[in-house]
Design a protein around this motif. Structure first.
Motif, mmCIF file in Angstrom:
data_model
loop_
_atom_site.group_PDB
_atom_site.id
_atom_site.type_symbol
_atom_site.label_atom_id
_atom_site.label_comp_id
_atom_site.label_asym_id
_atom_site.label_seq_id
_atom_site.Cartn_x
_atom_site.Cartn_y
_atom_site.Cartn_z
ATOM 1 N N THR A 128 0.845 -1.196 0.000
ATOM 2 C CA THR A 128 0.000 0.000 0.000
ATOM 3 C C THR A 128 0.884 1.252 0.000
ATOM 4 O O THR A 128 2.093 1.169 0.263
ATOM 5 C CB THR A 128 -0.904 0.018 1.244
ATOM 6 N N PRO A 129 0.297 2.428 -0.265
ATOM 7 C CA PRO A 129 1.090 3.669 -0.275
ATOM 8 C C PRO A 129 1.339 4.260 1.111
ATOM 9 O O PRO A 129 1.820 5.387 1.229
ATOM 10 C CB PRO A 129 0.227 4.620 -1.110
ATOM 11 N N ILE A 130 1.042 3.511 2.180
ATOM 12 C CA ILE A 130 1.269 4.005 3.534
ATOM 13 C C ILE A 130 2.765 4.203 3.772
ATOM 14 O O ILE A 130 3.586 3.387 3.356
ATOM 15 C CB ILE A 130 0.700 3.024 4.578
ATOM 16 N N ASN A 131 3.112 5.290 4.446
ATOM 17 C CA ASN A 131 4.509 5.612 4.734
ATOM 18 C C ASN A 131 5.229 4.412 5.356
ATOM 19 O O ASN A 131 4.793 3.875 6.368
ATOM 20 C CB ASN A 131 4.566 6.813 5.685
ATOM 21 N N GLU A 132 6.342 3.991 4.742
ATOM 22 C CA GLU A 132 7.039 2.785 5.196
ATOM 23 C C GLU A 132 7.601 2.925 6.602
ATOM 24 O O GLU A 132 7.706 1.951 7.347
ATOM 25 C CB GLU A 132 8.179 2.429 4.232
ATOM 26 N N TRP A 133 7.963 4.145 7.013
ATOM 27 C CA TRP A 133 8.538 4.340 8.341
ATOM 28 C C TRP A 133 7.466 4.273 9.421
ATOM 29 O O TRP A 133 7.722 3.846 10.545
ATOM 30 C CB TRP A 133 9.305 5.658 8.405
ATOM 31 N N LEU A 134 6.241 4.671 9.078
ATOM 32 C CA LEU A 134 5.126 4.495 10.009
ATOM 33 C C LEU A 134 4.789 3.012 10.161
ATOM 34 O O LEU A 134 4.427 2.553 11.244
ATOM 35 C CB LEU A 134 3.903 5.273 9.539
ATOM 36 N N LEU A 135 4.920 2.259 9.068
ATOM 37 C CA LEU A 135 4.692 0.817 9.138
ATOM 38 C C LEU A 135 5.760 0.149 10.007
ATOM 39 O O LEU A 135 5.463 -0.755 10.791
ATOM 40 C CB LEU A 135 4.701 0.204 7.731
ATOM 41 N N LYS A 136 6.995 0.601 9.867
ATOM 42 C CA LYS A 136 8.053 0.091 10.739
ATOM 43 C C LYS A 136 7.742 0.440 12.199
ATOM 44 O O LYS A 136 8.032 -0.333 13.115
ATOM 45 C CB LYS A 136 9.405 0.679 10.336
ATOM 46 N N GLY A 137 7.152 1.616 12.397
ATOM 47 C CA GLY A 137 6.752 2.019 13.739
ATOM 48 C C GLY A 137 5.696 1.097 14.325
ATOM 49 O O GLY A 137 5.697 0.820 15.529
ATOM 50 N N ILE A 191 11.498 15.874 6.317
ATOM 51 C CA ILE A 191 10.465 15.005 6.876
ATOM 52 C C ILE A 191 9.269 14.909 5.936
ATOM 53 O O ILE A 191 8.839 15.898 5.347
ATOM 54 C CB ILE A 191 10.007 15.519 8.267
ATOM 55 N N ASP A 192 8.740 13.702 5.793
ATOM 56 C CA ASP A 192 7.632 13.465 4.878
ATOM 57 C C ASP A 192 6.565 12.640 5.587
ATOM 58 O O ASP A 192 6.610 11.420 5.598
ATOM 59 C CB ASP A 192 8.131 12.729 3.624
ATOM 60 N N LEU A 193 5.604 13.325 6.214
ATOM 61 C CA LEU A 193 4.528 12.664 6.941
ATOM 62 C C LEU A 193 3.202 13.116 6.345
ATOM 63 O O LEU A 193 2.719 14.211 6.623
ATOM 64 C CB LEU A 193 4.590 13.014 8.429
ATOM 65 N N ASP A 194 2.626 12.266 5.482
ATOM 66 C CA ASP A 194 1.379 12.659 4.826
ATOM 67 C C ASP A 194 0.180 12.320 5.700
ATOM 68 O O ASP A 194 0.217 11.370 6.499
ATOM 69 C CB ASP A 194 1.262 11.949 3.466
ATOM 70 N N SER A 201 -1.448 8.656 5.434
ATOM 71 C CA SER A 201 -0.763 7.594 6.182
ATOM 72 C C SER A 201 -1.061 7.699 7.668
ATOM 73 O O SER A 201 -1.292 6.683 8.343
ATOM 74 C CB SER A 201 0.746 7.675 5.947
ATOM 75 N N LEU A 202 -1.058 8.929 8.193
ATOM 76 C CA LEU A 202 -1.287 9.127 9.624
ATOM 77 C C LEU A 202 -2.692 8.690 10.019
ATOM 78 O O LEU A 202 -2.879 8.010 11.036
ATOM 79 C CB LEU A 202 -1.073 10.600 9.983
ATOM 80 N N ILE A 203 -3.689 9.051 9.212
ATOM 81 C CA ILE A 203 -5.081 8.668 9.504
ATOM 82 C C ILE A 203 -5.244 7.157 9.458
ATOM 83 O O ILE A 203 -5.897 6.553 10.328
ATOM 84 C CB ILE A 203 -6.046 9.360 8.513
ATOM 85 N N ILE A 204 -4.649 6.519 8.460
ATOM 86 C CA ILE A 204 -4.740 5.066 8.332
ATOM 87 C C ILE A 204 -4.069 4.375 9.518
ATOM 88 O O ILE A 204 -4.580 3.379 10.052
ATOM 89 C CB ILE A 204 -4.097 4.596 7.003
ATOM 90 N N ILE A 205 -2.925 4.906 9.941
ATOM 91 C CA ILE A 205 -2.208 4.309 11.074
ATOM 92 C C ILE A 205 -3.048 4.395 12.349
ATOM 93 O O ILE A 205 -3.109 3.436 13.132
ATOM 94 C CB ILE A 205 -0.847 5.019 11.276
#
Length: 343
Positions: A96-105, A225-228, A231-235
């Motif tokens: 998915t297009p979710i930020n990879e670093w948030l997924l690692k989080g 920094i790139d925090l869209d 991605s944040l809402i989905i997380i």
């Protein structure tokens, strides 16, 4: 209730502090005049765990020590099933297009041990097995000192760039040693502590807020920094869904027909198995991922998960308490001997 107000005010206060981080105060950035790479990484973290050592009533844990089956269930679910299930889930989300670093989080959330406070507070509020909650929270935190870094290195594959020996030496000096010193000091001033009741929770929360603040300052000081928002809402949605799903799963496992757990045990299991430690987690991430450009992005899911577990738990307290009381009443009636029938 007083405990609910305290939790709510702390969450709101922390959110206000994090909101202020947008200003990214230069003094609290790495290499700033306050030297957070020393004052935060070493002094602040050590202060948290020295404070925990002072406040931890190890004598209260002895009564729950022999409930081995419950302890195994909680620790295996928290430190084995939870991170593994998150890893499998993230394999699907990786496309998915979710930020990879948030997924690692999200994966780091799965690797964290149970918290020392929130699971115990909520278990007590319901009227569940508080002794078991205290034991598993404390024991899980001690296990986390060793197991969590191993899980982070295993699932995130950062062993090639993170010096394994230095991680444990720093963890030992900033976590284990202050805890032990705190416990030793507690033995000599136990009566004074019981009489004065220092605000241990407020002290740890204040230091933790400073750690969170400096972590985000480093992030917002970074122009790349790139925090869209997507991605944040989905997380956020994923975090609430994971919590609800795992709470329901632990409830089903602990209440099945062949289970030997009491309703009070189930309450402790539900909270201890699904809650994650922010107090141990943030310092751990700062040690394991020291120097990572995306450290704060990796920390975001844990920063969301912690208030979310308190909010969700607080909302479910009346429902869980009602279930526990009705279940205890039903079990009591079934165990009562039937009166003889008069002929």
């Amino acid at each position: 209730m007083l405990w609910q107000l305290r939790l709510r005010y702390f969450v709101e206060f922390r959110e206000c502090v994090v909101a202020l981080v947008v200003e990214a105060s230069p003094g609290t950035r790495s290499s700033g005049p306050l030297k957070p790479e020393i004052t935060i990484t070493y002094i602040a973290v050590s202060a948290i765990f020295f404070n925990s050592g002072l406040s931890l009533k190890t004598e209260e844990l002895t009564s729950a020590l022999m409930h081995v089956k419950l302890h195994l269930f909680v620790q295996i679910f928290t430190l084995v099933f939870f991170p593994t299930a998150i890893w499998v889930f993230l394999q699907l989300l990786s496309i998915t297009p979710i930020n990879e670093w948030l997924l690692k989080g999200l994966q780091t959330v799965g690797c964290m041990p149970p918290p020392v406070s929130s699971a115990v507070i909520l278990t007590k509020a319901v009227g569940g097995n508080e002794a078991a909650a205290i034991f598993n929270s404390a024991f899980g935190s001690f296990l986390g000192i060793v197991i969590t870094p191993l899980l982070l290195l295993l699932f995130l594959g950062s062993s090639s760039s993170v010096p394994f020996t230095s991680i444990f030496s720093q963890l030992f000096m900033t976590v284990v040693v202050p805890l032990i010193i705190g416990q030793i000091v507690r033995r000599y001033i136990k009566d004074w502590l019981e009489r004065k009741k220092p605000p241990f929770g407020a002290i740890s929360s204040s230091v933790l807020l400073m750690i969170i603040y400096t972590t985000f300052c480093d992030t917002f000081a970074n122009p790349n920094i790139d925090l869209d928002k997507f991605s944040l809402i989905i997380i956020v949605f994923i975090i609430f869904s994971v919590q609800m799903s795992f709470m329901f799963l632990t409830f089903l496992f602990s209440t099945r027909n062949n289970s030997t757990f009491t309703p009070a045990d189930t309450v402790a299991i539900v909270f201890c198995s699904t809650h994650k430690s922010l107090t141990l987690g943030i310092p751990m991430l700062k040690i394991v991922f020291a120097g990572y450009e995306h450290l704060s992005l990796i920390s975001v899911p844990l920063l969301i998960y912690h208030p979310a577990q308190i909010l969700l738990g607080s909302l479910l307290v009346p429902t869980i308490k009602s279930w526990m009381l009705s279940r205890q009443k039903a079990l009591k009636l079934t165990r009562q001997p039937k009166a003889p029938v008069k002929v």
